[in-house]
Design a protein around this motif. Structure first.
Motif, PDB file in Angstrom:
ATOM      1  N   TRP A  14       0.836  -1.192   0.000  1.00 56.54           N
ATOM      2  CA  TRP A  14       0.000   0.000   0.000  1.00 56.54           C
ATOM      3  C   TRP A  14       0.870   1.241   0.000  1.00 56.54           C
ATOM      4  CZ3 TRP A  14       0.540  -3.040   4.362  1.00 56.54           C
ATOM      5  CH2 TRP A  14       1.048  -2.447   5.499  1.00 56.54           C
ATOM      6  N   ILE A  15       0.248   2.384  -0.234  1.00 54.87           N
ATOM      7  CA  ILE A  15       0.937   3.665  -0.188  1.00 54.87           C
ATOM      8  C   ILE A  15       0.731   4.238   1.215  1.00 54.87           C
ATOM      9  CG2 ILE A  15       1.084   5.994  -1.151  1.00 54.87           C
ATOM     10  CD1 ILE A  15       1.842   3.881  -3.172  1.00 54.87           C
ATOM     11  N   GLY A  16       1.845   4.530   1.910  1.00 53.81           N
ATOM     12  CA  GLY A  16       1.770   5.051   3.264  1.00 53.81           C
ATOM     13  C   GLY A  16       1.380   6.522   3.274  1.00 53.81           C
ATOM     14  N   LYS A  17       1.229   7.082   4.477  1.00 51.25           N
ATOM     15  CA  LYS A  17       0.825   8.476   4.620  1.00 51.25           C
ATOM     16  C   LYS A  17       1.852   9.440   4.026  1.00 51.25           C
ATOM     17  CE  LYS A  17      -1.825   7.798   8.827  1.00 51.25           C
ATOM     18  NZ  LYS A  17      -1.918   8.104  10.256  1.00 51.25           N
ATOM     19  N   ASP A  18       3.127   9.028   4.048  1.00 56.54           N
ATOM     20  CA  ASP A  18       4.174   9.888   3.525  1.00 56.54           C
ATOM     21  C   ASP A  18       4.412   9.685   2.022  1.00 56.54           C
ATOM     22  OD1 ASP A  18       6.999   7.893   4.733  1.00 56.54           O
ATOM     23  OD2 ASP A  18       5.106   7.349   3.820  1.00 56.54           O
ATOM     24  N   GLY A  19       3.620   8.849   1.364  1.00 53.51           N
ATOM     25  CA  GLY A  19       3.713   8.635  -0.075  1.00 53.51           C
ATOM     26  C   GLY A  19       4.642   7.512  -0.476  1.00 53.51           C
ATOM     27  N   ARG A  20       5.179   6.794   0.468  1.00 49.38           N
ATOM     28  CA  ARG A  20       6.078   5.677   0.161  1.00 49.38           C
ATOM     29  C   ARG A  20       5.291   4.383   0.037  1.00 49.38           C
ATOM     30  NH1 ARG A  20      11.094   6.457   4.343  1.00 49.38           N
ATOM     31  NH2 ARG A  20      11.754   8.498   3.596  1.00 49.38           N
ATOM     32  N   LYS A  21       5.833   3.477  -0.798  1.00 51.12           N
ATOM     33  CA  LYS A  21       5.224   2.149  -0.898  1.00 51.12           C
ATOM     34  C   LYS A  21       5.621   1.345   0.326  1.00 51.12           C
ATOM     35  CE  LYS A  21       4.706   1.282  -5.795  1.00 51.12           C
ATOM     36  NZ  LYS A  21       5.070   0.405  -6.906  1.00 51.12           N
ATOM     37  N   VAL A  22       4.661   0.636   0.891  1.00 48.75           N
ATOM     38  CA  VAL A  22       4.897  -0.173   2.078  1.00 48.75           C
ATOM     39  C   VAL A  22       4.561  -1.620   1.736  1.00 48.75           C
ATOM     40  CG1 VAL A  22       4.267  -0.524   4.488  1.00 48.75           C
ATOM     41  CG2 VAL A  22       4.265   1.782   3.540  1.00 48.75           C
ATOM     42  N   PHE A  23       5.470  -2.543   2.084  1.00 48.20           N
ATOM     43  CA  PHE A  23       5.277  -3.969   1.871  1.00 48.20           C
ATOM     44  C   PHE A  23       5.158  -4.632   3.233  1.00 48.20           C
ATOM     45  CE2 PHE A  23       6.257  -4.048  -2.603  1.00 48.20           C
ATOM     46  CZ  PHE A  23       7.037  -2.909  -2.766  1.00 48.20           C
ATOM     47  N   SER A  24       4.218  -5.564   3.391  1.00 46.06           N
ATOM     48  CA  SER A  24       4.029  -6.209   4.677  1.00 46.06           C
ATOM     49  C   SER A  24       3.364  -7.558   4.483  1.00 46.06           C
ATOM     50  CB  SER A  24       3.160  -5.329   5.583  1.00 46.06           C
ATOM     51  OG  SER A  24       2.895  -5.989   6.795  1.00 46.06           O
ATOM     52  N   ASP A  25       3.513  -8.402   5.519  1.00 42.20           N
ATOM     53  CA  ASP A  25       2.803  -9.674   5.513  1.00 42.20           C
ATOM     54  C   ASP A  25       1.510  -9.575   6.305  1.00 42.20           C
ATOM     55  OD1 ASP A  25       4.016  -9.395   7.957  1.00 42.20           O
ATOM     56  OD2 ASP A  25       4.532 -11.511   8.164  1.00 42.20           O
ATOM     57  N   ARG A  26       1.208  -8.366   6.781  1.00 40.33           N
ATOM     58  CA  ARG A  26      -0.029  -8.117   7.531  1.00 40.33           C
ATOM     59  C   ARG A  26      -0.793  -6.985   6.870  1.00 40.33           C
ATOM     60  NH1 ARG A  26       2.466  -8.505  13.525  1.00 40.33           N
ATOM     61  NH2 ARG A  26       3.145 -10.650  13.357  1.00 40.33           N
ATOM     62  N   PRO A  27      -2.098  -6.898   7.121  1.00 39.58           N
ATOM     63  CA  PRO A  27      -2.902  -5.839   6.497  1.00 39.58           C
ATOM     64  C   PRO A  27      -2.475  -4.456   6.977  1.00 39.58           C
ATOM     65  CG  PRO A  27      -4.290  -7.367   7.737  1.00 39.58           C
ATOM     66  CD  PRO A  27      -2.895  -7.802   7.921  1.00 39.58           C
ATOM     67  N   PRO A  28      -2.771  -3.428   6.188  1.00 38.00           N
ATOM     68  CA  PRO A  28      -2.410  -2.071   6.571  1.00 38.00           C
ATOM     69  C   PRO A  28      -3.235  -1.589   7.760  1.00 38.00           C
ATOM     70  CG  PRO A  28      -3.727  -2.045   4.586  1.00 38.00           C
ATOM     71  CD  PRO A  28      -3.440  -3.475   4.899  1.00 38.00           C
ATOM     72  N   PRO A  29      -2.782  -0.510   8.432  1.00 33.60           N
ATOM     73  CA  PRO A  29      -3.565   0.039   9.541  1.00 33.60           C
ATOM     74  C   PRO A  29      -4.928   0.516   9.066  1.00 33.60           C
ATOM     75  CG  PRO A  29      -1.468   1.229   9.252  1.00 33.60           C
ATOM     76  CD  PRO A  29      -1.546   0.210   8.193  1.00 33.60           C
TER      77      PRO A  29
END
Length: 173
Positions: free
Chosen positions: A29-44
């Motif tokens: 997903w795209i984080g609040k600061d505009g960076r792409k975030v990769f995770s094995d868990r769902p976003p906040p």
């Protein structure tokens, strides 16, 4: 033959399962600061659905567990070189194809409307002729279910005249 499971085999099997599960369940997903975030868990919960780029298939809803997050820095923007064309974000070829499809659909719709209008005009003319026949007072015959010819009486003539008048009213506007 007896099957022996050694600790080494067990570790290899468990490591393979862990790798397969971690590779299958990836969120992006795209984080609040505009960076792409990769995770094995769902976003906040405060991340909007439109900002979620990728999620594992077959899972519904979001988990309430805080995600283990790996942030990837966004690429830095450098000054544009004069010989590099500016990217508008639109694909001209795709836009042209889309416009062509819309024009074809509009042409098909127009052709169908013309076909319906011609049929309505032809139906109107036939109904007017039939109405004129019923109003002229000439004897009118019809064929019954047995194929025999019958002369219409006044009640049948009035009912048929009313039906044809309704067709004239509907199609001759």
């Amino acid at each position: 033959m007896e099957l022996k499971i050694t600790p080494k085999h067990l570790v290899l099997v468990l490591a393979g399962w862990a790798f397969a599960l971690s590779a299958a369940a990836q969120w992006q997903w795209i984080g609040k600061d505009g960076r792409k975030v990769f995770s094995d868990r769902p976003p906040p919960a405060d991340i909007q659905d439109k900002d979620i780029l990728k999620q594992p298939g077959g899972r519904g809803g979001r988990a309430s567990v805080a995600p283990a997050v790996t942030e990837v820095p966004a690429p830095t923007v450098t000054a544009a070189k004069p010989n590099v064309p500016k990217i508008s974000g639109k694909d001209a070829e795709l836009e042209a194809k889309k416009k062509k499809l819309e024009e074809e659909e509009a042409a098909k719709k127009k052709a169908e409307e013309e076909k319906v209008a011609k049929a309505k005009t032809a139906n109107c003319e036939l109904a007017k002729k039939g109405l004129a026949t019923f109003q002229s007072g000439v004897r009118v015959a019809s064929t019954n279910a047995k194929g025999e010819r019958e002369i219409m009486d006044d009640n049948a003539r009035a009912a048929e005249s009313k039906r044809v008048q309704a067709i004239v009213d509907r199609d001759c506007n």
